[in-house]
Write a protein that holds these residues in place. Structure first.
Motif, short mmCIF file in Angstrom:
data_model
loop_
_atom_site.label_atom_id
_atom_site.label_comp_id
_atom_site.label_asym_id
_atom_site.label_seq_id
_atom_site.Cartn_x
_atom_site.Cartn_y
_atom_site.Cartn_z
N GLU A 172 0.83 -1.20 0.00
CA GLU A 172 0.00 0.00 0.00
C GLU A 172 0.86 1.26 0.00
OE1 GLU A 172 -2.82 -0.32 3.19
OE2 GLU A 172 -3.61 -2.20 2.39
N LEU A 173 2.00 1.15 0.64
CA LEU A 173 2.92 2.28 0.66
C LEU A 173 3.38 2.61 -0.76
CD1 LEU A 173 5.20 2.87 3.57
CD2 LEU A 173 6.31 3.09 1.38
N LEU B 19 12.71 9.70 -6.80
CA LEU B 19 11.59 8.98 -6.18
C LEU B 19 12.11 8.01 -5.12
CD1 LEU B 19 8.52 7.48 -7.96
CD2 LEU B 19 9.78 6.11 -6.34
N LEU B 20 13.16 7.30 -5.45
CA LEU B 20 13.70 6.33 -4.50
C LEU B 20 14.26 7.01 -3.25
CD1 LEU B 20 15.42 3.63 -6.69
CD2 LEU B 20 13.35 3.43 -5.31
N THR B 21 14.78 8.20 -3.44
CA THR B 21 15.31 8.93 -2.30
C THR B 21 14.22 9.17 -1.25
OG1 THR B 21 16.80 10.04 -3.82
CG2 THR B 21 16.56 11.00 -1.63
N LYS B 22 13.00 9.30 -1.75
CA LYS B 22 11.89 9.43 -0.79
C LYS B 22 11.40 8.06 -0.32
CE LYS B 22 8.50 12.12 -0.65
NZ LYS B 22 7.16 12.67 -0.96
N PRO C 49 13.67 5.39 2.27
CA PRO C 49 13.63 5.62 3.72
C PRO C 49 12.27 5.28 4.32
CG PRO C 49 14.66 7.48 2.62
CD PRO C 49 14.09 6.62 1.55
N GLU C 50 11.22 5.55 3.57
CA GLU C 50 9.90 5.20 4.10
C GLU C 50 9.76 3.70 4.28
OE1 GLU C 50 6.50 6.92 2.10
OE2 GLU C 50 7.63 8.74 1.63
N ALA C 51 10.23 2.97 3.28
CA ALA C 51 10.15 1.52 3.37
C ALA C 51 10.98 1.00 4.53
CB ALA C 51 10.61 0.89 2.06
N GLN D 267 25.33 1.38 -2.44
CA GLN D 267 24.55 1.19 -1.22
C GLN D 267 23.24 1.95 -1.27
OE1 GLN D 267 25.30 -1.09 0.54
NE2 GLN D 267 27.24 -1.01 1.63
N GLU D 268 22.18 1.29 -1.61
CA GLU D 268 20.90 1.98 -1.43
C GLU D 268 19.92 1.11 -0.68
OE1 GLU D 268 19.62 4.86 -1.61
OE2 GLU D 268 21.25 6.03 -2.47
N LEU D 269 19.19 0.26 -1.41
CA LEU D 269 18.36 -0.69 -0.67
C LEU D 269 18.67 -2.09 -1.15
CD1 LEU D 269 16.00 -1.02 1.42
CD2 LEU D 269 14.65 -1.55 -0.59
#
Lengths: 173, 173
Positions: free
Chosen positions: A51-52, A128-131, A134-136, B26-28
């Motif tokens: 959902e995220l 987009l991934l930068t946001k 971290p949320e994930a 290094q990201e996810l």
DNA sequence: GCTAGTTAATTTCCTGTGCAACTAATTTTG
DNA sequence: CAAAATTAGTTGCACAGGAAATTAACTAGC
């Protein structure tokens, strides 16, 4: 059936009255059956997390995985992603297509082999991934917040054992 | 990348040469990301086991779950099965329909409320389960064969913790 | 007792995905 | 070097499953 038993039975209803009895006979209790329990848990985790991506970034799970792998090694081909994620190549292909259409990734035929295409994050995709990442990670952290370091480590260990055992038994053969 | 790292990366290919490099930036790292790892593992377990039902008994997972619950409390309604298994009611409805058509279960309108129907195993259904359940249990036993009793117990414990935590965070609200 | 809600189950519609067939590029074989 | 086999990626088809509309049975409010 008390609250704890009810939780274990997978009951998560609010205003329910007549879902009375716990199992009485003895045959197969799915709640004692590891494949079922594990799958239920993983499904619920996956779906909650999905959902995220979905609601806030319009990404499905396949797309998210492609992006995550690209965040990681920003030069990949569809085939490698298939290998890394165990996803079907059609699924990967479609995810890539969607991501490219949205301008989140770019693909260029690989110079050394024109059949494959090198995949890269675009600036937009990276942003987009930068946001999202971290949320994930924050979500994951909250999920495992109640586990001790030892429990977490042991869990990963046991999962590794199960994976290994899976390969010995049937998993595709 | 040695065999162990390769396994951890989710690589399960046979004759592959050029799937060389491990992630470098290094990201996810999805392989360090619990939701992904758990889901991968559960999917593979589920799918391997599903072949047992599917190939040998022509049952999909939903149908198997309905049968398993019926083996357990031989008097259920669709709604209860939904609650117990967290499956969508349409999915349950279709599973029930298929099982009835095959003569594995029977349904009769509940006397106290004609909207619901009481579900029962037929003799044929019970007989099928007599064969299938031990096979499923044997498969599970093989899967967890490498775990110590303590590891197994701890695993269930941690899973319970995660389930509880899931309910606190997002899981449907 | 009739109308308005509610609830159990089914059905319709639509999306995502696996499988298998396909296309195009590359490698192998003779 | 041509023909056959292999490989990366795409596409057609079928099917499972979720969301929401629908049907039928029940309950509450007046």
């Amino acid at each position: 059936m008390n609250a704890e038993e009810e939780r274990q039975a997978g009951l998560a209803m609010e205003g329910d009255e007549d879902l009375a009895g716990p199992p009485t006979k003895q045959e197969l209790d799915l709640n004692q059956f590891l494949p079922y329990r594990l799958n239920s848990l993983a499904d619920r985790i996956s779906q909650a997390l999905a959902e995220l991506y979905e609601e806030r970034y319009q990404l499905n799970i396949a797309q998210w995985r492609v992006l995550a792998w690209l965040s990681h090694c920003d030069e990949l081909t569809a085939k490698k992603i298939c290998a890394y994620t165990n996803m079907d190549k059609a699924r990967v292909s479609r995810a890539i297509q969607a991501l490219e259409e949205r301008g989140l990734i770019s693909r260029t035929p690989a110079p050394e082999d024109q059949r494959q295409q090198d995949l890269h994050l675009t600036a937009v995709g990276r942003k987009l991934l930068t946001k999202l990442i971290p949320e994930a990670q924050a979500w994951e952290a909250e999920l495992v917040a109640t586990l001790t370091a030892g429990e977490y480590r042991d869990l990963l260990n046991v999962m590794r054992k199960l994976e290994r055992q899976l390969e010995r038994i049937g998993d595709k053969g």
